[in-house]
Design a protein around this motif. Structure first.
Motif, short mmCIF file in Angstrom:
data_model
loop_
_atom_site.label_atom_id
_atom_site.label_comp_id
_atom_site.label_asym_id
_atom_site.label_seq_id
_atom_site.Cartn_x
_atom_site.Cartn_y
_atom_site.Cartn_z
N SER A 98 -1.55 13.59 5.95
CA SER A 98 -1.49 15.03 6.20
C SER A 98 -2.23 15.31 7.50
O SER A 98 -3.26 14.70 7.77
CB SER A 98 -2.15 15.80 5.06
OG SER A 98 -2.29 17.15 5.40
N PRO A 99 -1.72 16.26 8.28
CA PRO A 99 -2.45 16.66 9.48
C PRO A 99 -3.80 17.32 9.17
O PRO A 99 -4.65 17.45 10.04
CB PRO A 99 -1.53 17.67 10.17
CG PRO A 99 -0.20 17.52 9.53
CD PRO A 99 -0.42 16.92 8.18
N ALA A 100 -4.01 17.70 7.91
CA ALA A 100 -5.24 18.40 7.52
C ALA A 100 -6.44 17.48 7.36
O ALA A 100 -7.57 17.94 7.34
CB ALA A 100 -5.01 19.15 6.21
N SER A 101 -6.19 16.16 7.23
CA SER A 101 -7.29 15.25 6.94
C SER A 101 -6.88 13.82 7.25
O SER A 101 -5.73 13.56 7.59
CB SER A 101 -7.68 15.37 5.46
OG SER A 101 -8.80 14.58 5.17
N GLY A 102 -7.82 12.91 7.05
CA GLY A 102 -7.51 11.50 7.23
C GLY A 102 -6.59 10.99 6.13
O GLY A 102 -6.41 11.64 5.10
N ASP A 103 -6.01 9.83 6.35
CA ASP A 103 -5.10 9.24 5.38
C ASP A 103 -5.84 8.81 4.12
O ASP A 103 -7.02 8.45 4.16
CB ASP A 103 -4.43 7.99 5.97
CG ASP A 103 -3.55 8.30 7.17
OD1 ASP A 103 -3.28 9.49 7.43
OD2 ASP A 103 -3.14 7.34 7.85
N LEU A 135 0.83 -1.20 0.00
CA LEU A 135 0.00 0.00 0.00
C LEU A 135 0.87 1.25 0.00
O LEU A 135 2.01 1.23 0.48
CB LEU A 135 -0.88 0.04 1.25
CG LEU A 135 -1.88 -1.10 1.42
CD1 LEU A 135 -2.54 -1.01 2.79
CD2 LEU A 135 -2.91 -1.10 0.33
N ILE A 136 0.33 2.32 -0.52
CA ILE A 136 0.92 3.64 -0.36
C ILE A 136 -0.10 4.47 0.41
O ILE A 136 -1.27 4.53 0.04
CB ILE A 136 1.24 4.30 -1.73
CG1 ILE A 136 2.33 3.50 -2.44
CG2 ILE A 136 1.66 5.75 -1.54
CD1 ILE A 136 2.72 4.05 -3.80
N ILE A 137 0.37 5.07 1.50
CA ILE A 137 -0.52 5.84 2.36
C ILE A 137 -0.08 7.30 2.33
O ILE A 137 1.03 7.63 2.74
CB ILE A 137 -0.50 5.30 3.80
CG1 ILE A 137 -0.89 3.81 3.80
CG2 ILE A 137 -1.43 6.11 4.70
CD1 ILE A 137 -0.71 3.13 5.14
N THR A 168 2.66 13.80 3.03
CA THR A 168 3.75 12.84 2.95
C THR A 168 3.23 11.46 2.59
O THR A 168 2.02 11.20 2.65
CB THR A 168 4.50 12.73 4.29
OG1 THR A 168 3.58 12.30 5.30
CG2 THR A 168 5.12 14.06 4.70
N TRP A 169 4.14 10.58 2.19
CA TRP A 169 3.82 9.17 2.02
C TRP A 169 5.03 8.37 2.48
O TRP A 169 6.15 8.81 2.42
CB TRP A 169 3.39 8.82 0.61
CG TRP A 169 4.48 8.82 -0.43
CD1 TRP A 169 5.23 7.75 -0.84
CD2 TRP A 169 4.95 9.92 -1.19
NE1 TRP A 169 6.13 8.13 -1.79
CE2 TRP A 169 5.97 9.46 -2.03
CE3 TRP A 169 4.61 11.27 -1.24
CZ2 TRP A 169 6.66 10.30 -2.90
CZ3 TRP A 169 5.30 12.09 -2.10
CH2 TRP A 169 6.29 11.60 -2.92
N ALA A 204 10.20 5.08 -1.68
CA ALA A 204 9.50 4.48 -0.54
C ALA A 204 8.82 5.54 0.31
O ALA A 204 7.83 5.24 1.00
CB ALA A 204 10.47 3.68 0.31
N LYS A 205 9.33 6.76 0.28
CA LYS A 205 8.72 7.84 1.03
C LYS A 205 9.00 9.16 0.34
O LYS A 205 9.91 9.27 -0.49
CB LYS A 205 9.21 7.87 2.48
CG LYS A 205 10.70 8.05 2.63
CD LYS A 205 11.07 7.96 4.08
CE LYS A 205 12.59 8.00 4.24
NZ LYS A 205 12.96 7.99 5.65
N GLY A 206 8.17 10.13 0.65
CA GLY A 206 8.35 11.44 0.04
C GLY A 206 7.42 12.46 0.64
O GLY A 206 6.65 12.18 1.56
N ILE A 207 7.48 13.66 0.06
CA ILE A 207 6.71 14.78 0.59
C ILE A 207 6.29 15.71 -0.54
O ILE A 207 7.00 15.89 -1.53
CB ILE A 207 7.53 15.56 1.65
CG1 ILE A 207 6.68 16.62 2.33
CG2 ILE A 207 8.78 16.16 1.03
CD1 ILE A 207 7.34 17.24 3.56
N PHE A 208 5.11 16.28 -0.37
CA PHE A 208 4.67 17.42 -1.16
C PHE A 208 4.75 18.60 -0.19
O PHE A 208 3.98 18.68 0.76
CB PHE A 208 3.22 17.26 -1.64
CG PHE A 208 3.05 16.18 -2.66
CD1 PHE A 208 3.36 16.40 -3.99
CD2 PHE A 208 2.58 14.94 -2.29
CE1 PHE A 208 3.21 15.41 -4.93
CE2 PHE A 208 2.41 13.93 -3.23
CZ PHE A 208 2.73 14.17 -4.55
#
Length: 106
Positions: free
Chosen positions: A7-12, A2-4, A103-104, A34-38
């Motif tokens: 964000s603190p703004a909403s649910g995953d 899975l990729i999740i 993030t993911w 494997a991980k990253g950020i917008f």
């Protein structure tokens, strides 16, 4: 796998790996990361790209001829890209509004 997207703004927003990778490709991120950020600065462009991809996919699905036959019971109904992308778009928009990154993999 899975990729999740988080964000603190909403649910995953949880996606199967292939679908999440499709989103990352559209958003010009490394689909194999494997991980990253917008970051906050990247969110407006990401939202714009995802909106454009959604509109293209909607137009493509409207252009396909309608099948007049009812599907056989138990036949899976395909899920289009735009249907999978809308929850991620909403997460990106809420994150921009709340001024927090997405993030993911973290």
């Amino acid at each position: 796998m899975l990729i999740i997207f988080k964000s603190p703004a909403s649910g995953d927003v949880i996606m199967f790996q292939k679908n999440g990778q499709d989103m990352l490709t559209v958003l010009e991120k490394d689909k194999d990361a494997a991980k990253g950020i917008f970051t906050l600065e990247q969110l407006p462009e990401a939202i714009s790209r995802l909106r454009a991809a959604i509109e293209i996919d909607k137009a493509r699905s409207r252009a396909q001829p309608e099948d007049d036959e009812d599907p056989l019971p138990g036949t899976p109904i395909p899920v289009n890209f735009f249907q999978r992308a809308v929850p991620l778009l909403e997460l990106l928009e809420r994150s921009l509004k709340d001024k927090v990154p997405v993030t993911w993999g973290v």
